[in-house]
Design a protein around this motif. Structure first.
Motif, mmCIF file in Angstrom:
data_model
loop_
_atom_site.group_PDB
_atom_site.id
_atom_site.type_symbol
_atom_site.label_atom_id
_atom_site.label_comp_id
_atom_site.label_asym_id
_atom_site.label_seq_id
_atom_site.Cartn_x
_atom_site.Cartn_y
_atom_site.Cartn_z
ATOM 1 N N LEU A 1106 0.818 -1.200 0.153
ATOM 2 C CA LEU A 1106 0.085 0.031 0.156
ATOM 3 C C LEU A 1106 0.794 1.238 -0.005
ATOM 4 C CD1 LEU A 1106 -3.039 0.919 0.064
ATOM 5 C CD2 LEU A 1106 -2.651 0.963 2.583
ATOM 6 N N GLN A 1107 2.159 1.286 0.605
ATOM 7 C CA GLN A 1107 2.772 2.396 0.626
ATOM 8 C C GLN A 1107 3.951 2.456 -0.400
ATOM 9 O OE1 GLN A 1107 4.820 1.611 4.786
ATOM 10 N NE2 GLN A 1107 3.268 3.216 5.532
ATOM 11 N N GLN A 1108 3.673 1.659 -1.641
ATOM 12 C CA GLN A 1108 4.545 1.806 -2.659
ATOM 13 C C GLN A 1108 4.265 3.207 -3.516
ATOM 14 O OE1 GLN A 1108 3.942 -1.637 -5.205
ATOM 15 N NE2 GLN A 1108 5.162 -2.976 -3.882
ATOM 16 N N GLN A 1109 5.081 3.921 -4.093
ATOM 17 C CA GLN A 1109 4.814 5.018 -4.886
ATOM 18 C C GLN A 1109 3.857 4.923 -5.659
ATOM 19 O OE1 GLN A 1109 6.500 7.906 -4.164
ATOM 20 N NE2 GLN A 1109 5.370 9.093 -5.623
ATOM 21 N N LYS A 1110 3.809 3.721 -6.602
ATOM 22 C CA LYS A 1110 2.675 3.748 -7.530
ATOM 23 C C LYS A 1110 1.220 3.657 -6.904
ATOM 24 C CE LYS A 1110 2.892 -1.343 -7.993
ATOM 25 N NZ LYS A 1110 3.086 -2.525 -8.720
ATOM 26 N N CYS A 1111 1.126 3.328 -5.748
ATOM 27 C CA CYS A 1111 -0.106 3.334 -4.973
ATOM 28 C C CYS A 1111 -0.577 4.704 -4.366
ATOM 29 C CB CYS A 1111 -0.371 2.020 -3.892
ATOM 30 S SG CYS A 1111 -0.262 0.380 -4.902
ATOM 31 N N GLU A 1112 0.199 5.536 -4.245
ATOM 32 C CA GLU A 1112 0.101 6.759 -3.557
ATOM 33 C C GLU A 1112 -1.299 7.704 -3.561
ATOM 34 O OE1 GLU A 1112 2.359 11.006 -2.445
ATOM 35 O OE2 GLU A 1112 3.145 9.694 -4.121
ATOM 36 N N LYS A 1113 -1.714 7.709 -4.813
ATOM 37 C CA LYS A 1113 -3.024 8.293 -5.002
ATOM 38 C C LYS A 1113 -4.167 7.400 -4.598
ATOM 39 C CE LYS A 1113 -5.395 11.591 -8.176
ATOM 40 N NZ LYS A 1113 -5.175 12.384 -9.452
ATOM 41 N N LYS A 1114 -4.167 6.248 -4.770
ATOM 42 C CA LYS A 1114 -5.096 5.238 -4.504
ATOM 43 C C LYS A 1114 -5.122 5.059 -2.931
ATOM 44 C CE LYS A 1114 -4.594 2.794 -8.618
ATOM 45 N NZ LYS A 1114 -4.145 1.357 -9.272
ATOM 46 N N ARG A 1115 -3.761 5.184 -2.177
ATOM 47 C CA ARG A 1115 -3.740 4.913 -0.896
ATOM 48 C C ARG A 1115 -4.499 6.174 -0.142
ATOM 49 N NH1 ARG A 1115 1.431 5.186 -0.370
ATOM 50 N NH2 ARG A 1115 1.659 7.365 0.280
ATOM 51 N N LEU A 1116 -4.178 7.198 -0.760
ATOM 52 C CA LEU A 1116 -4.962 8.360 -0.189
ATOM 53 C C LEU A 1116 -6.340 8.506 -0.326
ATOM 54 C CD1 LEU A 1116 -4.303 11.300 1.156
ATOM 55 C CD2 LEU A 1116 -4.218 12.232 -1.259
ATOM 56 N N GLU A 1117 -6.833 7.804 -1.389
ATOM 57 C CA GLU A 1117 -8.297 7.720 -1.450
ATOM 58 C C GLU A 1117 -8.847 6.756 -0.725
ATOM 59 O OE1 GLU A 1117 -11.341 6.614 -5.224
ATOM 60 O OE2 GLU A 1117 -9.362 6.644 -5.652
ATOM 61 N N LEU A 1118 -8.101 5.757 -0.495
ATOM 62 C CA LEU A 1118 -8.547 4.744 0.520
ATOM 63 C C LEU A 1118 -8.651 5.316 1.858
ATOM 64 C CD1 LEU A 1118 -9.622 1.610 1.335
ATOM 65 C CD2 LEU A 1118 -6.874 1.318 1.288
ATOM 66 N N LEU A 1119 -7.562 6.065 2.108
ATOM 67 C CA LEU A 1119 -7.530 6.585 3.640
ATOM 68 C C LEU A 1119 -8.593 7.631 3.843
ATOM 69 C CD1 LEU A 1119 -3.966 7.227 4.205
ATOM 70 C CD2 LEU A 1119 -5.318 5.371 4.741
ATOM 71 N N VAL A 1120 -9.121 8.506 2.718
ATOM 72 C CA VAL A 1120 -10.167 9.222 3.050
ATOM 73 C C VAL A 1120 -11.714 8.584 3.024
ATOM 74 C CG1 VAL A 1120 -11.499 10.953 1.483
ATOM 75 C CG2 VAL A 1120 -9.144 11.199 1.584
ATOM 76 N N TYR A 1121 -11.722 7.462 2.270
ATOM 77 C CA TYR A 1121 -12.895 6.677 2.451
ATOM 78 C C TYR A 1121 -13.000 5.994 3.784
ATOM 79 C CZ TYR A 1121 -13.943 6.765 -2.597
ATOM 80 O OH TYR A 1121 -14.079 7.187 -4.105
ATOM 81 N N SER A 1122 -11.971 5.711 4.445
ATOM 82 C CA SER A 1122 -11.849 4.799 5.631
ATOM 83 C C SER A 1122 -12.113 5.795 6.734
ATOM 84 C CB SER A 1122 -10.702 4.111 5.774
ATOM 85 O OG SER A 1122 -10.266 3.170 4.704
ATOM 86 N N ALA A 1123 -11.663 6.844 6.757
ATOM 87 C CA ALA A 1123 -12.094 7.881 7.774
ATOM 88 C C ALA A 1123 -13.229 8.613 7.704
ATOM 89 C CB ALA A 1123 -11.313 9.245 7.519
ATOM 90 N N TYR A 1124 -13.889 8.776 6.457
ATOM 91 C CA TYR A 1124 -15.148 9.479 6.429
ATOM 92 C C TYR A 1124 -16.373 8.326 6.643
ATOM 93 C CZ TYR A 1124 -19.377 11.335 3.882
ATOM 94 O OH TYR A 1124 -20.691 11.712 3.692
ATOM 95 N N ILE A 1125 -16.236 7.154 5.995
ATOM 96 C CA ILE A 1125 -17.085 6.095 6.344
ATOM 97 C C ILE A 1125 -17.011 5.611 7.986
ATOM 98 C CG2 ILE A 1125 -17.955 3.728 6.025
ATOM 99 C CD1 ILE A 1125 -18.470 5.937 3.866
ATOM 100 N N GLY A 1126 -15.858 5.674 8.547
ATOM 101 C CA GLY A 1126 -15.539 5.242 9.861
ATOM 102 C C GLY A 1126 -16.253 6.375 10.581
ATOM 103 N N GLY A 1127 -16.341 7.705 10.326
ATOM 104 C CA GLY A 1127 -17.047 8.673 11.114
ATOM 105 C C GLY A 1127 -18.459 8.394 11.121
ATOM 106 N N LEU A 1128 -19.010 7.838 10.211
ATOM 107 C CA LEU A 1128 -20.487 7.607 9.820
ATOM 108 C C LEU A 1128 -20.810 6.525 10.791
ATOM 109 C CD1 LEU A 1128 -21.078 8.162 6.034
ATOM 110 C CD2 LEU A 1128 -21.668 9.546 7.946
#
Length: 1274
Positions: A1106-1128
């Motif tokens: 997940l921390q590979q350079q090629k996954c950087e943008k997808k990692r950030l997207e996953l973290l946003v979803y996880s935080a938002y849905i986690g908040g709900l």
């Protein structure tokens, strides 16, 4: 990680005057080196310990609360320091490091509450503005006194006026800017005499600018006019033997004050209009040291309801009862008193209700040098202190059950007699060695071979009960018989500080000496020379300890800060343990794990060592001063007790250090895998193994026990690893739920939380025992006003005329309810019931327990349960509800027709009554849970057969091993068991025991998804992962890739992602999963449940991928979803403490890079604000605002619902409420200080509370730092 599971607070010191104070909803008292702060918990109307403020290195001499800022107080100490504290932030905000002398009293200037006044000996008084760095100034009007000052008191309203109490018995009144009056009001019998009668207490009259209450130890209490220098009132004590130590005005009761006697614990209630006490209340045998009236919440919430009397009064009109009863039934004001006593006892006394809210009957007031568990009754813990006493505590209740008389000087060390002899050997600074019999309460033998020299160590041989060894400053180690006959004296070249008997040979002992050497002696020979002398330490050796599991191995702790492990058979040092920065004092081998060694030091730390490689496994910093004594529970070897110069005893659980052992048991592994011999356990790289006497006896017992072997194994090992509170109680309740008979329950069962079907039976038995003792109490009253006499005369006429109802109403009006109730049945039973109900309401409004019998008699059990719950009496509320449920309360007052089998007209409980029992049980469970006692909360639910709620409390309290054990034995909560097992498998991951996690999950009937998640997270080599896949029943990583490709063509998104994540290319699963989430969230009616499970699965992707350079943008997207849905989901599960942090985290992540998301930052900001608005007031957004209501409804639609079996509400780990002396950590989520144990994130610096970490990890698998690393606090 070592977890604190119990705290025995220090007692209040009795040496200095200003050691107890209060401010609004807080009170505090001073031990020797720390200030204990209690705060009101409004939910349960009780005060709880919230902070231990520890910064002083020498005795605290005084402290005072800022009158305008309840978060700020100042303390002074014998190390010539003034420290200003912020309680809410638990930190020092200002420090004055050199006051020249130790201040004896401090106070805040009323005209500028940034200025602190302090004084030492005969003055002068100094002023210090703690917010300015301009030093201190002398108050010229307050200096050159002829006698030492013992107290100072600023007048709260008359600005610039301050009074000083002197040791010679006089006071000095100073007015800033004008002439002072010094040494006035000295007791008459001391005039022209050099004798002293010190002023013990001073308090300004809150209603006067000139009047002052002052107390002298022998002369008594006076109310004086400081302007005219006239004694207004001299208060008379009942005898010449009574002496006043402390006094306090009662707020809310003008003219009323309280005093505490110095020799006996008698509280006296006074009014300034009367020279004799209104009432005397004996609270304790020992004398008062200080008392302080504290804030009473009931007085703030009560509103006085006034209504005019009916203009025309008939014989049936209702009378208005007076707000306070008078004359024959004098009512004390509704005040709470902090009482401290000369034996260190501390309590909170409810004056109006005449009972203790809590009482710590005794407490050590000075350094605790040693602690030892009793061999034959291991829940008894003995402590020895600098204060000259030995106390024995029950660790289940944390109450002292025995205490020595004292006056022994400093007690350095203690040792229990073997077996059940009930005796303790102790060594002292001046009185040699003595034996104290705890049952007889007296010293039965003294040994004086060391003369007047200090004796530092004493050890009673556990293999020969007739031998006692002692080591002293005279350079001798002396072995004697219990009858006093000296067996041998071993001469050393310097003071001998430590000695210990070999556990394997009754004739071998070891000593530690000032000359830096360790010596081993053989008692069976006549020689006084050592068999071995070990050298290597560079400073004195203070303690030596033989290993209980490895023959010939011993360790020594030295002032050089190191611990050395010696092999007696090889005559060499085999390990040097380095890490402590100050002298070593406490040393202890664990009795089950042969390589585990525990040490305590002057550096305030406790360290746990692995002696195989010299590694420090863990470091504990919760003590606020030098750590001296360490001891392990004989039957629960991973329960550790420690004592310190901070005057506390703390209990610790070490089970986290050997967690694989208990998990092996829960996974159904054979007992031979965890119980073996010491040599096997000593091999590096092997899993921890038990090899002590207790585990071997347990293994033998289990092998010979009939029944379900797995269930028995789980139950007994659960108790073996248990904390002191609640575990045995819970297992007995599990047995009751499963149908065990009463004969199988232990004697301790009825002292804990009982099953509802046993509650009334056991309590009735207790009541019969109590009825054997008759007790009565009588109190004096205040004379009645003339109006009441007139009403009584009128009532007497009415009753003679037969007008009973009018008589009753007049009796109510003068406050004599009992007379009214006696006559009321003459009118009718309905009238009696109405009158009794009114009286009950009146009593409840004054928080008087006299309302209880009335509520019972009038069948108002619901009001009774609510009343008891509001008073924090949760156990009594439960008992009441159960009694009503079982028909012990009357159903119809005045009705006599009932079946012969019924009790008070009731044959079987109604649904309402059963519901009332459940409600009372829930309230009690909530109280335990919020106090950091989830096991006892689970016991409450188990007591009414609510196994699911019991399991929820264990899981929310992170008692995962216990939850899995109970769930496995019960077989009735499969969903809860699945949740607990999944979380416990995460603990295996944290330990690197991936295979053990697989074995644990395989005990569940449907664990395919859980096993897949574990395999996806596994961080290991490809070969190791393939072996793990095989154990879990999955294809290899390459095989998983092929399976994922097949599922992708079948549009099975979830299983496709699952197999991709277990494959060699998990990033392909990330693509599929994120695409599906985007499409779901672009729909208008999406909810958190639509994507939460998939997000939890994606959160299992291997971190390095997940921390590979090629996954950087997808990692950030996953973290946003996880935080938002986690908040709900956090909103849905009521994880209120972390909701804002989750939404804010999502917003921060979105600001880092432009992402193609189905929502905007503004959407999240709006949702967060909507949720915050809904938390205010009633918890609902303003219905009058159409836009706000629409936003709230949208938010709640997004939150949705889920089939989550665990009860909603915040997590609360066991003992997470226990305050610590250690460095304060600030939560990176909330910005508030972390109470109890902190959880550190991957940077090693950012911290959050364990409760916050658990809730976060359950809704968002990723760290709050946004690194893409997972958080695993389980």
């Amino acid at each position: 990680m070592v977890k604190q599971v119990g705290l025995l607070s220090a007692g209040c010191q009795p040496w200095n005057h200003d050691v107890c104070d209060s401010s609004h909803d807080r009170f505090a008292y001073c031990a020797t080196l720390a200030i204990y702060v209690y705060q009101l918990d409004r939910q349960f109307n009780e005060f709880k310990l919230v902070s231990i403020m520890s910064e002083h290195k020498k005795t605290i001499t005084a402290f005072s609360w800022n009158p305008r800022n309840p978060d700020i107080f100042v303390s002074s100490s014998a190390d010539h320091k003034l420290i200003v504290w912020n309680i809410s932030e638990q930190k020092v905000v200002s420090l004055l490091s050199n006051t020249k002398e130790a201040p004896c009293s401090v106070g805040w200037c009323p005209y500028d509450t940034d200025i602190i006044s302090f004084i030492s000996s005969r003055g002068p008084m100094y002023s210090w503005n703690y917010k300015l760095d301009n030093g201190v100034t002398v108050v010229k009007e307050a200096q050159s006194f002829n006698s030492d000052v013992c107290q100072l008191r600023w007048h709260p309203k008359s600005l610039g006026k301050v009074v000083f109490g002197h040791v010679d018995g006089s006071i000095s009144v100073c007015n800033i800017g004008s002439k002072s009056r010094k040494h006035v009001f000295r007791p008459d019998d001391l005039e022209d005499s050099e004798e002293v009668d010190p002023v013990t207490s001073l308090e300004w009259d809150p209603l006067s600018a000139e009047y002052l209450l002052m107390a002298n130890l022998h002369y008594g209490v006076r109310l004086v006019d400081t302007q005219s220098l006239v004694v207004i009132m001299m208060f008379q004590l009942p005898s010449a033997a009574a002496h006043i130590q402390t006094l306090s005005w009662v707020s809310g009761a003008p003219g009323m004050f309280l005093t505490g006697d110095s020799h006996h614990g008698t509280l006296r209630i006074w009014n300034v209009s009367k020279s004799t006490p209104i009432e005397n209340v004996r609270l304790k045998k020992t004398g008062f040291h200080a008392l302080q009236v504290v804030y009473n919440p009931s007085t703030e919430t009560k509103e006085e309801n006034s209504s005019s009397r009916e203009k025309f009064i008939s014989s049936t009109s209702q009378a208005m009862a007076p707000s306070k009863t008078t004359q024959s039934n004098f009512a004390l004001p509704p005040a709470r008193l902090v009482c401290t006593f000369k034996d260190g006892g501390v309590g909170l006394y409810d004056l109006g209700r005449r009972r203790w809210n809590f009482l710590r009957d005794q407490g050590h007031m000075e350094t605790i040098f040693d602690c030892k568990f009793k061999p034959d009754d291991p829940d008894m813990l003995a402590t020895a202190s600098f204060d000259g006493t030995i106390k024995v505590w029950d660790i289940n209740t944390m109450k002292a059950v025995f205490s020595s008389i004292g006056n022994e000087g400093v007690i350095y060390h203690i040792s229990w007699a073997p077996g059940n002899l009930d005796c303790i050997a102790a060594c002292t600074s001046k009185n040699g060695v003595f034996i104290w019999n705890i049952r007889k309460g007296k010293v039965i033998k003294r040994f004086n071979e060391h003369g007047k020299n200090s004796v530092y160590s004493v050890s009673w041989s556990q293999k020969d009960s007739k031998r006692i060894m002692s080591c002293g400053a005279d350079g001798y180690c002396i072995v004697r018989q219990v009858d006093g006959q000296v067996v041998q004296k071993y001469r050393h070249p310097g003071a001998v500080f430590g000695g210990d008997w070999s556990p394997n040979n009754k004739d071998i002992l070891a000593t530690g000496c000032e000359d830096k050497c360790v010596r081993v002696y053989y008692l069976a020979t006549s020689s006084d020379q050592p068999l071995r002398v070990f050298t290597g330490h560079t400073a004195k050796v203070f303690h030596v300890r033989w290993s209980p599991l490895r023959e010939g191995i011993l360790c020594s702790g030295s002032d050089d800060g190191t611990i050395r492990v010696w092999d007696y058979t090889q005559e060499q040092c085999i390990s040097v343990l380095c890490g402590h920065t100050d002298p070593i004092r406490g040393l202890l081998w664990n009795t089950e794990v042969p390589y585990m060694l525990i040490s305590g030091s002057w550096d305030y730390s406790i360290r746990i060592w692995d002696t195989r490689d010299g590694a420090c496994i863990d470091t504990v910093l919760d003590h606020g001063a030098d750590v001296y004594g360490l001891t392990c529970h004989p039957e629960r070897p991973f329960l550790l007790a420690s004592c310190s110069r901070d005057s506390t005893v703390r209990l610790w659980s070490l089970t986290s250090l050997i967690q694989p052992i208990e998990i092996h048991i829960l996974a159904g592994k054979p007992i031979s895998d965890v119980v073996g011999v010491s040599d096997s356990a000593m091999s590096l790289g092997t899993s921890p193994m038990l090899s002590g006497r207790e585990s071997k006896e347990l293994r033998q017992r289990l092998e010979n026990m009939p029944g379900n072997a797995i269930a028995n194994q789980i139950k007994f090992f659960s108790k073996f690893f248990a904390q002191p509170t609640g575990t045995n109680n819970l297992w007995e309740l599990v047995s009751v739920v499963m149908g065990a008979t009463n004969t199988l329950l232990s004697p301790e069962y009825k002292t804990g939380i009982m099953h509802s079907k046993h509650l009334t039976m056991y309590k009735a038995s207790d009541a019969q025992e109590l009825e054997m003792v008759k007790m009565s109490r009588h109190g004096s009253g205040i004379g009645a006003p003339s109006k009441e006499e007139s009403l009584r005369e009128a009532a007497a006429v009415h009753i003679k005329l037969g007008n009973i109802q009018r008589y009753c109403e007049l009796m109510v009006e003068v406050g004599e309810w009992h007379k009214a109730l006696i006559a009321a049945p003459g009118v009718s039973m309905a009238y009696w019931k109405s009158l009794a109900g009114r009286y009950a309401q009146s009593l409840m409004s004054e928080e008087k327990d006299d309302a209880i019998p009335l509520l019972v008699a009038t069948s108002n059990s619901e009001a009774l349960v609510d009343y008891l719950s509001s008073q924090g009496q949760m156990i009594d509320a439960l008992l009441t509800a159960q009694a009503a449920c079982e028909g012990f309360y009357p159903q119809h007052v005045g009705t006599s027709s009932a079946p012969s089998s019924a009790v008070n007209g009731c044959d079987s409980p109604s649904e309402d009554q059963l519901s009332l029992v459940r409600h009372a049980t829930t309230q009690l469970a909530k109280w335990y849970y919020n106090n950091g006692l989830p096991i006892l909360a689970a016991c409450c639910h188990m007591a009414v057969d609510d196994c699911q709620s019991a399991m929820s409390k264990l899981i929310q309290g992170n008692e995962l091993e216990l939850a899995v054990g109970v769930g496995t034995v019960l077989h009735s909560t499969p969903q809860h068991l699945s949740v607990a097992t999944e979380l416990l498998s995460r603990r295996c991951e944290a330990l690197g025991k991936w295979d053990l996690g697989v074995e644990l999950l395989k005990t569940l009937p449907d664990s395919d998804l859980l096993l897949a998640k574990l395999c996806a997270r596994c961080a290991a080599s490809m070969d190791e992962i393939n072996l793990l896949h095989k154990a879990a029943g999955f294809p290899t990583m390459d095989g998983c890739l092929r399976e994922a490709e097949k599922l992708k063509t079948k549009i099975d998104f979830f299983n496709c992602v699952k197999y991709y994540l277990m494959s060699t290319t998990p990033e392909a699963g990330l693509d599929v999963g994120l695409g599906h989430i985007r499409s779901c969230m672009r729909k208008a009616d999406w909810t958190a449940s639509d994507v939460f499970d998939l997000l939890q699965l994606l959160g299992c992707m291997k971190t390095e991928k997940l921390q590979q350079q090629k996954c950087e943008k997808k990692r950030l997207e996953l973290l946003v979803y996880s935080a938002y849905i986690g908040g709900l989901v956090a909103i849905r599960r009521k994880y209120t403490p972390i909701v804002s942090a989750l939404f804010s985290h999502a917003i921060d992540l979105m600001s880092k890079e432009r992402l193609d998301l189905p929502f905007t930052e503004a959407d999240l900001t709006s949702a967060l604000q909507t949720w915050k608005d809904a938390q205010c007031g009633t918890g609902q957004t303003d219905l009058r605002d159409v836009n706000a209501q629409g936003a709230y409804e949208l938010l709640m639609r997004r939150v949705g619902s889920e089939m989550y079996v665990i009860e909603s509400g915040p997590d609360c780990v066991a003992s997470s409420q226990l305050p610590s002396h250690s460095d304060v950590h600030i939560s990176c989520l909330t910005g508030q200080r972390v109470q109890g144990l902190a959880f550190f994130l991957e940077d090693g610096q950012s911290a959050l509370s364990v409760n916050e970490a658990l809730m976060w990890a359950k809704v968002n698998p990723f760290s709050p730092l946004g690194s893409g690393m997972r958080i695993n606090p389980f």
